[in-house]
Scaffold this active site. Structure first.
Site, PDB file in Angstrom:
ATOM      1  N   ARG A 119     -24.208 -68.041  58.881  1.00 39.60           N
ATOM      2  CA  ARG A 119     -25.468 -68.812  58.751  1.00 39.60           C
ATOM      3  C   ARG A 119     -26.656 -67.970  58.307  1.00 39.60           C
ATOM      4  NH1 ARG A 119     -23.122 -70.646  63.409  1.00 39.60           N
ATOM      5  NH2 ARG A 119     -22.128 -72.673  63.154  1.00 39.60           N
ATOM      6  N   LYS A 141     -33.718 -67.764  44.441  1.00 41.59           N
ATOM      7  CA  LYS A 141     -32.621 -68.672  44.066  1.00 41.59           C
ATOM      8  C   LYS A 141     -31.318 -67.895  44.078  1.00 41.59           C
ATOM      9  CE  LYS A 141     -34.839 -71.625  40.633  1.00 41.59           C
ATOM     10  NZ  LYS A 141     -34.602 -72.061  39.243  1.00 41.59           N
ATOM     11  N   GLU A 183     -37.816 -62.249  28.278  1.00 47.31           N
ATOM     12  CA  GLU A 183     -38.428 -62.893  29.460  1.00 47.31           C
ATOM     13  C   GLU A 183     -39.786 -62.243  29.768  1.00 47.31           C
ATOM     14  OE1 GLU A 183     -37.049 -65.553  30.898  1.00 47.31           O
ATOM     15  OE2 GLU A 183     -34.898 -65.442  30.486  1.00 47.31           O
ATOM     16  N   LYS A 225     -44.483 -63.956  38.339  1.00 40.77           N
ATOM     17  CA  LYS A 225     -43.490 -64.909  38.836  1.00 40.77           C
ATOM     18  C   LYS A 225     -43.730 -65.207  40.312  1.00 40.77           C
ATOM     19  CE  LYS A 225     -38.797 -66.510  39.049  1.00 40.77           C
ATOM     20  NZ  LYS A 225     -37.367 -66.296  38.895  1.00 40.77           N
ATOM     21  N   GLU A 235     -40.227 -75.925  42.850  1.00 36.83           N
ATOM     22  CA  GLU A 235     -40.053 -76.247  41.440  1.00 36.83           C
ATOM     23  C   GLU A 235     -40.459 -77.664  41.047  1.00 36.83           C
ATOM     24  OE1 GLU A 235     -36.644 -75.038  38.300  1.00 36.83           O
ATOM     25  OE2 GLU A 235     -36.524 -74.366  40.351  1.00 36.83           O
ATOM     26  N   ARG A 239     -43.843 -74.127  38.119  1.00 37.35           N
ATOM     27  CA  ARG A 239     -42.658 -73.310  37.901  1.00 37.35           C
ATOM     28  C   ARG A 239     -41.963 -73.696  36.597  1.00 37.35           C
ATOM     29  NH1 ARG A 239     -38.978 -71.126  42.934  1.00 37.35           N
ATOM     30  NH2 ARG A 239     -37.510 -69.929  41.715  1.00 37.35           N
ATOM     31  N   ASN A 243     -39.985 -72.000  31.909  1.00 33.59           N
ATOM     32  CA  ASN A 243     -38.922 -72.421  30.994  1.00 33.59           C
ATOM     33  C   ASN A 243     -39.334 -72.408  29.530  1.00 33.59           C
ATOM     34  OD1 ASN A 243     -36.938 -72.867  32.960  1.00 33.59           O
ATOM     35  ND2 ASN A 243     -37.924 -74.790  33.517  1.00 33.59           N
ATOM     36  N   HIS A 246     -36.722 -72.217  26.784  1.00 35.27           N
ATOM     37  CA  HIS A 246     -35.395 -72.338  27.401  1.00 35.27           C
ATOM     38  C   HIS A 246     -34.630 -73.589  26.982  1.00 35.27           C
ATOM     39  CE1 HIS A 246     -36.501 -68.847  29.673  1.00 35.27           C
ATOM     40  NE2 HIS A 246     -35.396 -68.873  30.384  1.00 35.27           N
ATOM     41  N   HIS A 250     -31.180 -73.057  25.470  1.00 34.74           N
ATOM     42  CA  HIS A 250     -29.930 -73.566  26.045  1.00 34.74           C
ATOM     43  C   HIS A 250     -29.089 -74.272  24.984  1.00 34.74           C
ATOM     44  CE1 HIS A 250     -31.721 -73.552  30.355  1.00 34.74           C
ATOM     45  NE2 HIS A 250     -31.133 -72.408  30.064  1.00 34.74           N
ATOM     46  N   HIS A 263     -28.612 -64.687  26.833  1.00 37.68           N
ATOM     47  CA  HIS A 263     -29.623 -65.653  27.246  1.00 37.68           C
ATOM     48  C   HIS A 263     -31.009 -65.302  26.674  1.00 37.68           C
ATOM     49  CE1 HIS A 263     -31.869 -68.361  29.840  1.00 37.68           C
ATOM     50  NE2 HIS A 263     -32.577 -67.331  30.270  1.00 37.68           N
TER      51      HIS A 263
HETATM   52  N1  NAD Z   1     -31.733 -66.387  40.652  1.00 34.21           N
HETATM   53  C1  NAD Z   1     -32.548 -66.541  39.654  1.00 34.21           C
HETATM   54  O1  NAD Z   1     -33.711 -66.912  39.801  1.00 34.21           O
HETATM   55  C2  NAD Z   1     -32.063 -66.211  38.271  1.00 34.21           C
HETATM   56  C3  NAD Z   1     -32.975 -66.093  37.227  1.00 34.21           C
HETATM   57  C4  NAD Z   1     -32.499 -65.741  35.973  1.00 34.21           C
HETATM   58  C5  NAD Z   1     -31.143 -65.515  35.782  1.00 34.21           C
HETATM   59  N2  NAD Z   1     -30.273 -65.646  36.830  1.00 34.21           N
HETATM   60  C6  NAD Z   1     -28.844 -65.397  36.650  1.00 34.21           C
HETATM   61  O2  NAD Z   1     -28.673 -64.061  36.265  1.00 34.21           O
HETATM   62  C7  NAD Z   1     -27.476 -63.925  35.526  1.00 34.21           C
HETATM   63  C8  NAD Z   1     -27.705 -63.044  34.340  1.00 34.21           C
HETATM   64  O3  NAD Z   1     -28.114 -61.786  34.799  1.00 34.21           O
HETATM   65  P1  NAD Z   1     -28.093 -60.487  33.890  1.00 34.21           P
HETATM   66  O4  NAD Z   1     -28.695 -60.786  32.581  1.00 34.21           O
HETATM   67  O5  NAD Z   1     -28.645 -59.400  34.717  1.00 34.21           O
HETATM   68  O6  NAD Z   1     -26.539 -60.301  33.566  1.00 34.21           O
HETATM   69  P2  NAD Z   1     -25.343 -59.543  34.334  1.00 34.21           P
HETATM   70  O7  NAD Z   1     -25.553 -59.487  35.777  1.00 34.21           O
HETATM   71  O8  NAD Z   1     -24.080 -60.145  33.839  1.00 34.21           O
HETATM   72  O9  NAD Z   1     -25.470 -58.047  33.730  1.00 34.21           O
HETATM   73  C9  NAD Z   1     -25.226 -57.822  32.358  1.00 34.21           C
HETATM   74  C10 NAD Z   1     -24.176 -56.710  32.175  1.00 34.21           C
HETATM   75  O10 NAD Z   1     -24.785 -55.444  32.436  1.00 34.21           O
HETATM   76  C11 NAD Z   1     -24.020 -54.730  33.421  1.00 34.21           C
HETATM   77  N3  NAD Z   1     -24.962 -53.889  34.129  1.00 34.21           N
HETATM   78  C12 NAD Z   1     -25.843 -54.262  35.090  1.00 34.21           C
HETATM   79  N4  NAD Z   1     -26.656 -53.241  35.387  1.00 34.21           N
HETATM   80  C13 NAD Z   1     -26.288 -52.209  34.612  1.00 34.21           C
HETATM   81  C14 NAD Z   1     -26.777 -50.878  34.453  1.00 34.21           C
HETATM   82  N5  NAD Z   1     -27.854 -50.459  35.113  1.00 34.21           N
HETATM   83  N6  NAD Z   1     -26.130 -50.070  33.582  1.00 34.21           N
HETATM   84  C15 NAD Z   1     -25.085 -50.525  32.843  1.00 34.21           C
HETATM   85  N7  NAD Z   1     -24.594 -51.766  32.944  1.00 34.21           N
HETATM   86  C16 NAD Z   1     -25.199 -52.600  33.819  1.00 34.21           C
HETATM   87  C17 NAD Z   1     -23.360 -55.812  34.222  1.00 34.21           C
HETATM   88  O11 NAD Z   1     -22.255 -55.329  34.944  1.00 34.21           O
HETATM   89  C18 NAD Z   1     -22.990 -56.814  33.121  1.00 34.21           C
HETATM   90  O12 NAD Z   1     -21.832 -56.393  32.453  1.00 34.21           O
HETATM   91  C19 NAD Z   1     -27.021 -65.339  35.180  1.00 34.21           C
HETATM   92  O13 NAD Z   1     -25.915 -65.685  35.987  1.00 34.21           O
HETATM   93  C20 NAD Z   1     -28.214 -66.196  35.550  1.00 34.21           C
HETATM   94  O14 NAD Z   1     -27.842 -67.489  35.991  1.00 34.21           O
HETATM   95  C21 NAD Z   1     -30.715 -65.983  38.058  1.00 34.21           C
HETATM   96 ZN    ZN Z   2     -34.407 -67.227  31.310  1.00 34.07          ZN
END
Ligand code: NAD
Ligand code: ZN
Length: 362
Positions: A119, A141, A183, A225, A235, A239, A243, A246, A250, A263
């Site tokens: 929990r 999130k 971003e 942010k 949201e 918020r 986007n 976006h 998308h 992305h």
């Molecule tokens: N929670 C939120 O508010 C929120 C906001 C935006 C995006 N997201 C989520 O985030 C995800 C995308 O995140 P991302 O762009 O960080 O991608 P990711 O986590 O897939 O990382 C991209 C790649 O880089 C590698 N990597 C990470 N750090 C590294 C480093 N320091 N050195 C070398 N390689 C490294 C990872 O292993 C992966 O292969 C999506 O799933 C998206 O839905 C969440």
């Molecule tokens: Zn984004």
């Protein structure tokens, strides 16, 4: 080192931003005897796992770790379950701390594990991609994907601390760094003209990963942010401005299939489309549209539609976007650089024109 506080009523937490924080045991809010489960993947582990374990053990902490397979396609309930299994096998109780060490994928899965294991247990985020440092580490999130939809299973859950070490970006593939910059530029465009100007002056330093420029940039983005999220945690209003680009983006991601364009790359072209539309509506000036284009291009980001996509391909995808309300397109547009708003039910002919403006054959 810089510190940004995210103020969410009783759930206030700090984001530490600096260079070399991971190896410094004083960065971690941990005491002697605490138990910790680090969640990471093999890609990130090869660079940073030993450093984090060493620092935590120096603090007298008992450290376990679990490796999840790398990639968005593993942001699943199966990966979540690997974390629960590791926690249960290690007899971790309510008082354990989960540390998410990795990009947004690891942050989202480990965050949800922390929200739901017994929990809820304490969570520390160590984001290691620029995108996760400026975006997913603020706002709480967490989620995993379901085969019928992205981020469909999750919770709002705030970490007790976020530790951002800018040195981690040195091992991140350049393309991922640039995608994160999309971003970053977005924050300036929607809410902060002064920051947009700062980016115009410092974008080359950011691309070259200068620690001081990165620290300023990341803290500014986290602050923007955090302010938005604090005003609108669930949201409903402000918020939505986050986007910008976006809905167009998308459409690109879906049309090309996830993973072909990153992305941030899709968002970059999407922001140009939103800017072109804003210009058509008589808001932003042509000169400002071209400032945005130049800034994105200097971050090595695409500003035109992929050549395998026709202007007519966009709207069908866009109408399926979750931001569509009662069949009406809701788009984030720009009044000016630094000032965004949500437009309801924009004429589809104008939208199509804007997409055409950002198509390579033009
Ligand atoms: N929670 C939120 O508010 C929120 C906001 C935006 C995006 N997201 C989520 O985030 C995800 C995308 O995140 P991302 O762009 O960080 O991608 P990711 O986590 O897939 O990382 C991209 C790649 O880089 C590698 N990597 C990470 N750090 C590294 C480093 N320091 N050195 C070398 N390689 C490294 C990872 O292993 C992966 O292969 C999506 O799933 C998206 O839905 C969440
Ligand atoms: Zn984004």
């Amino acid at each position: 080192m810089l510190c940004v506080n995210v103020e969410l009523q009783e759930r206030r937490y700090p984001i530490l931003i600096g260079s070399g924080l991971l190896q410094d045991e004083r960065s971690y809010p941990i005491k002697h005897g605490d138990r910790v489960m680090i969640v990471t993947n093999p890609t990130v582990a090869q660079f940073y796992l030993d450093t984090v374990i060493y620092a935590l053990e120096k603090r007298g902490c008992v450290v376990d770790h679990v490796l999840l397979p790398d990639g968005e396609k593993y942001k699943t309930l199966e990966s979540l379950n690997l974390i629960f299994t590791a926690l249960l096998q290690g007899n971790h109780g309510r008082d354990t701390t989960i540390i998410a060490l990795g990009g947004g994928v690891i942050g989202d899965i480990a965050g949800f594990a922390a929200a739901s294991y017994q929990r809820g247990v304490r969570l520390i985020q160590i984001p290691t991609t620029l995108l996760s440092q400026v975006d997913s580490s603020v706002g709480g999130k967490t989620a995993v994907n379901h085969e019928l939809g992205k981020n469909m299973i999750g919770a709002f859950y705030q970490p007790s601390m976020v530790i951002i070490d800018t040195l981690t970006l040195n091992t991140l593939p350049k393309r991922e760094v640039n995608a994160g910059l999309a971003e970053v530029i977005k924050y300036g465009a929607i809410l902060d003209y002064e920051f947009f100007e700062w980016l115009e002056q410092h974008i080359d330093e950011l691309v070259a990963l200068h620690p001081e420029a990165l620290q300023h940039c990341i803290s500014r983005c986290c602050q923007i942010k955090a302010d938005v999220v604090a005003r609108d945690e669930t949201e409903k209003g402000d918020r939505a401005l986050l986007n910008l680009g976006h809905t167009f983006g998308h459409a690109i991601e879906t049309h090309l299939g996830y993973g072909n364009w990153l992305h941030g790359e899709a968002v970059s072209t999407g922001m140009m489309m939103a800017a072109a539309l804003s210009e058509e509506l008589g808001d932003i000036s042509i000169a400002d549209v071209s400032r945005l284009e130049k800034l994105l291009a200097r971050a090595n980001l695409p500003t035109v539609s992929p050549d395998t996509m026709q202007p007519e391909d966009y709207l069908p995808h866009m109408m399926r976007d979750k931001k569509v309300l009662a069949g009406k397109l809701r788009l984030v547009l720009l009044k000016s650089l630094g000032q965004a708003y949500v437009a309801n039910d924009t004429d589809h002919t104008l939208v199509l024109n804007a997409i055409r403006c950002c198509t390579q054959t033009d």
